[in-house]
Enzyme design. Structure first.
Site, PDB file in Angstrom:
ATOM      1  N   CYS A  76       0.804  -1.229   0.000  1.00  0.00           N
ATOM      2  CA  CYS A  76       0.000   0.000   0.000  1.00  0.00           C
ATOM      3  C   CYS A  76       0.835   1.277   0.000  1.00  0.00           C
ATOM      4  O   CYS A  76       0.283   2.369  -0.132  1.00  0.00           O
ATOM      5  CB  CYS A  76      -0.949  -0.001   1.197  1.00  0.00           C
ATOM      6  SG  CYS A  76      -2.240  -1.266   1.097  1.00  0.00           S
TER       7      CYS A  76
ATOM      8  N   HIS B 168      -3.274   7.384   2.990  1.00  0.00           N
ATOM      9  CA  HIS B 168      -3.709   6.099   2.443  1.00  0.00           C
ATOM     10  C   HIS B 168      -5.036   5.692   3.082  1.00  0.00           C
ATOM     11  O   HIS B 168      -5.202   5.739   4.307  1.00  0.00           O
ATOM     12  CB  HIS B 168      -2.646   5.042   2.713  1.00  0.00           C
ATOM     13  CG  HIS B 168      -3.074   3.649   2.374  1.00  0.00           C
ATOM     14  ND1 HIS B 168      -3.582   3.306   1.136  1.00  0.00           N
ATOM     15  CD2 HIS B 168      -3.078   2.514   3.126  1.00  0.00           C
ATOM     16  CE1 HIS B 168      -3.882   2.018   1.143  1.00  0.00           C
ATOM     17  NE2 HIS B 168      -3.591   1.521   2.325  1.00  0.00           N
TER      18      HIS B 168
ATOM     19  N   ASN C  37     -10.249   0.221   0.359  1.00  0.00           N
ATOM     20  CA  ASN C  37      -8.791   0.277   0.212  1.00  0.00           C
ATOM     21  C   ASN C  37      -8.419  -0.228  -1.176  1.00  0.00           C
ATOM     22  O   ASN C  37      -8.475  -1.424  -1.445  1.00  0.00           O
ATOM     23  CB  ASN C  37      -8.129  -0.576   1.296  1.00  0.00           C
ATOM     24  CG  ASN C  37      -6.611  -0.540   1.238  1.00  0.00           C
ATOM     25  OD1 ASN C  37      -6.023   0.008   0.303  1.00  0.00           O
ATOM     26  ND2 ASN C  37      -5.972  -1.126   2.231  1.00  0.00           N
TER      27      ASN C  37
END
Length: 333
Positions: free
Chosen positions: A116, A256, A286
């Site tokens: 990520c 994020h 996500n």
């Protein structure tokens, strides 16, 4: 003359049409909308359902969106960095294919994988290329088809992830705008807590690994959450201190989109009010490498030239970091 900085000069994005809502997930696993929303902040996520289409499909769409919006000649792009944890296939670089398909005939390209944190790391890499003076136009794409590696009978992971793609163009800036500072970190202690066990060189694919569902994402949620909260908050606070920024100096937190509670904890450590915290996790979940550019795409209309943006990310492995960037243009001009 001021030294060369690497500035974001254009943004593009792409999201699949299919919406996987919490209500649909209630029919797949033992969960409910209230439980998901309370613990993650997610209401729905997008999935790429088109047969035979992978991460490159979304990456190409996002790049084409950027090229059209900013009237960029793809032949002038020097480099395409493809940030992804879900390449189309092993060995053959997804970024190389994307560059060819968008007409970036004079660019070289490669994939960058840091879970990520991939897009954050790619921004840093692109900036270094530009600051060196060697290249002028670097296209950074963050794209992931997470639905291809998620077990939709595992309620620990299927509620979290979605598919999507975003892209930015980075170019030289001589006004002092662009990437100002970065703190990037990694720690191999995270290897066992967020991973796909099979499919690599340690455990190649076999009939047994497929039957045992070892090609799907496994996450130890509590452990990852603990490290993510401390990691993202620490580097975001530190980069402010190192650059003598107060909460009044920071216009936007670009974090994020993994979990609303992690984002809130980071903003709290930075002393930022809610209005400065960009969030679209409720719509997309996500999307791994795509979360940061999708935030930029959704909220670009709010940015003003000279705004201070703090980027923050945390990913499997573990990887994490923060970037301080001065915005280089007024969107409405």
């Amino acid at each position: 003359m001021k030294p060369i900085k690497a500035a974001i000069t254009a943004i593009g994005s792409y999201l699949p049409d299919y919406v996987l809502s919490n209500q649909v997930l209630e029919t797949l696993v033992d969960t409910n909308d209230e439980w998901i929303t309370t613990r993650t902040g997610i209401k729905e996520r997008r999935l790429l359902k088109e047969k035979g289409q992978g991460t490159s499909y979304m990456a190409i769409k996002a790049a084409e969106n950027l090229i059209k919006k900013a009237n960029v000649n793809p032949a002038e792009i020097d480099l395409v960095i493809m940030a992804t944890a879900t390449p189309d296939m092993p060995v053959a670089s997804t970024g190389v294919y994307v560059a060819t398909q968008i007409g970036a005939v004079n660019a070289f390209s490669y994939d960058l994988q840091a879970a990520c944190s991939s897009f954050l790391y790619a921004m840093s890499t692109a900036s270094a290329y530009i600051e060196s003076g060697r290249y002028k136009k670097v296209l950074v794409i963050g794209a992931d088809k997470m639905s291809s590696i998620i077990d939709y009978t595992d309620r620990a992971t299927c509620i979290i992830f979605g598919d999507g793609a975003g892209a930015i163009l980075m170019e030289p800036n001589y006004e002092g705008l662009g990437l100002q500072d970065e703190i990037l970190r990694s720690d191999g202690i995270g290897r066992e807590f967020l991973k796909i066990e099979a499919g690599g060189s340690i455990l190649p694919p076999s009939e047994e690994t497929v039957k045992e569902k070892k090609h799907f994402v496994f996450q130890d949620g509590k452990t990852v959450f603990k490290y993510a909260v401390s990691g993202m908050a620490d580097v975001s606070e530190k980069i402010m201190q190192r650059n003598h920024l107060t909460h009044d100096d920071v216009q936007w937190l670009v974090a994020h989109q993994a979990n609303k509670r992690i984002i809130d904890a980071t903003a709290q450590r930075m002393g930022l009010e809610e209005s400065k915290v960009l969030m679209n996790i409720q719509k997309y979940g996500n999307t791994t490498s795509a979360t940061l550019p999708l935030l930029l795409s959704d909220f670009e209309h709010l940015f003003k030239k000279g705004d201070n943006l703090i980027f923050a990310a945390f990913g499997g492995g573990f990887t994490w970091g923060s970037i301080y960037l001065k915005w280089a243009y007024d969107t409405n001009k």
